[in-house]
Design a protein around this motif. Sequence first.
Motif, mmCIF file in Angstrom:
data_model
loop_
_atom_site.group_PDB
_atom_site.id
_atom_site.type_symbol
_atom_site.label_atom_id
_atom_site.label_comp_id
_atom_site.label_asym_id
_atom_site.label_seq_id
_atom_site.Cartn_x
_atom_site.Cartn_y
_atom_site.Cartn_z
ATOM 1 N N LEU A 40 0.814 -1.218 0.000
ATOM 2 C CA LEU A 40 0.000 0.000 0.000
ATOM 3 C C LEU A 40 0.848 1.269 0.000
ATOM 4 C CD1 LEU A 40 -2.793 1.216 0.018
ATOM 5 C CD2 LEU A 40 -2.821 1.035 2.515
ATOM 6 N N PRO A 41 1.867 1.413 0.883
ATOM 7 C CA PRO A 41 2.730 2.610 0.812
ATOM 8 C C PRO A 41 3.431 2.757 -0.528
ATOM 9 C CG PRO A 41 3.009 1.476 2.895
ATOM 10 C CD PRO A 41 2.168 0.576 2.051
ATOM 11 N N LYS A 42 3.858 1.634 -1.099
ATOM 12 C CA LYS A 42 4.521 1.714 -2.402
ATOM 13 C C LYS A 42 3.563 2.256 -3.460
ATOM 14 C CE LYS A 42 7.995 -1.897 -1.771
ATOM 15 N NZ LYS A 42 8.499 -3.211 -2.246
ATOM 16 N N MET A 43 2.317 1.837 -3.400
ATOM 17 C CA MET A 43 1.334 2.336 -4.370
ATOM 18 C C MET A 43 1.097 3.829 -4.190
ATOM 19 S SD MET A 43 -1.479 -0.736 -4.438
ATOM 20 C CE MET A 43 -2.530 0.225 -5.511
ATOM 21 N N LEU A 44 1.054 4.273 -2.916
ATOM 22 C CA LEU A 44 0.847 5.702 -2.657
ATOM 23 C C LEU A 44 1.998 6.526 -3.178
ATOM 24 C CD1 LEU A 44 -0.653 5.618 0.954
ATOM 25 C CD2 LEU A 44 -1.849 6.128 -1.183
ATOM 26 N N VAL A 45 3.243 6.035 -2.943
ATOM 27 C CA VAL A 45 4.425 6.759 -3.435
ATOM 28 C C VAL A 45 4.415 6.834 -4.955
ATOM 29 C CG1 VAL A 45 6.937 6.704 -3.610
ATOM 30 C CG2 VAL A 45 5.832 6.221 -1.418
ATOM 31 N N SER A 46 4.089 5.718 -5.594
ATOM 32 C CA SER A 46 4.037 5.697 -7.063
ATOM 33 C C SER A 46 2.979 6.660 -7.587
ATOM 34 C CB SER A 46 3.740 4.280 -7.557
ATOM 35 O OG SER A 46 4.747 3.389 -7.139
ATOM 36 N N LEU A 47 1.824 6.693 -6.896
ATOM 37 C CA LEU A 47 0.752 7.590 -7.318
ATOM 38 C C LEU A 47 1.158 9.052 -7.170
ATOM 39 C CD1 LEU A 47 -2.135 7.952 -8.270
ATOM 40 C CD2 LEU A 47 -2.890 7.827 -5.891
ATOM 41 N N LEU A 48 1.851 9.368 -6.066
ATOM 42 C CA LEU A 48 2.307 10.751 -5.863
ATOM 43 C C LEU A 48 3.319 11.159 -6.922
ATOM 44 C CD1 LEU A 48 2.665 10.857 -1.962
ATOM 45 C CD2 LEU A 48 0.938 12.005 -3.365
ATOM 46 N N ILE A 49 4.237 10.259 -7.240
ATOM 47 C CA ILE A 49 5.230 10.556 -8.285
ATOM 48 C C ILE A 49 4.547 10.778 -9.624
ATOM 49 C CG2 ILE A 49 7.166 9.599 -9.596
ATOM 50 C CD1 ILE A 49 8.061 8.194 -7.052
ATOM 51 N N PHE A 50 3.570 9.920 -9.916
ATOM 52 C CA PHE A 50 2.841 10.079 -11.178
ATOM 53 C C PHE A 50 2.113 11.416 -11.239
ATOM 54 C CE2 PHE A 50 -1.137 9.647 -13.543
ATOM 55 C CZ PHE A 50 -0.655 9.289 -14.791
#
Length: 236
Positions: A40-50
Amino acid sequence: MAAEITYAELRFKAESSGPNTDNPAAPEGKPTPQRSNLSLPKMLVSLLIFLLLAIIFCIAFIIFFQKYSQLLKEKKTLKESTQKHTELECKRSNSSRKDKVWSCCPKNWTSFSSYCYFYPTGAKSWAESAERCSGMDAHLVVITSKEEQDFITENMNIKTAYYVGLSDPQGQRHWQWVDQTPYNESATFWHPNEPSDKDEHCVMLNYRPLLQQWGWNDARCELLQGSVCEMVNIYL
């Protein structure tokens, strides 16, 4: 004898009735530690970068679009102001050059001596006025005599100021003509007490009612004023 045998058999049975080693109970295993959920944190980080990249892309696109639109507008303005000189107005030349019979100016230009003059419509800054003249294969007017200035001012509106091709690009009061003609102190036509401001680096020609005469005045280069373009006669 029979009693001993019976005792031995009972003892054997008693010993054999102990714990059953054939099917030992499975040892109790240690509890498996639960892994922390990192997806879940990895998905949030990826979403923020995107999202950040998307914002940067949008900003870059907007800046590019604005600059491109401005470039198109400037190009269109320059194209509209550019005259192709497809029509000429000519008169017999007084030049000593025998191979050149006619002295010509583009249509709607005025002729004086060996030069043609044009008064573009619309107010521009000094730099924009210089660029507009350049687009017509000309330059801002260079005035070298009182007779030339008198001729130019005959076609001017006394309520309008006109940029000429004289400026102080370095801000050191070293006046320069746009065509590299030497600045001649004895052939200048400043109004009284002009130039007056060291922060005014461009020169315009204007009319002062109190003096009832045209003269030069230093001005800020970004002011929007009229202008006069000049080019050498076309000889045919």
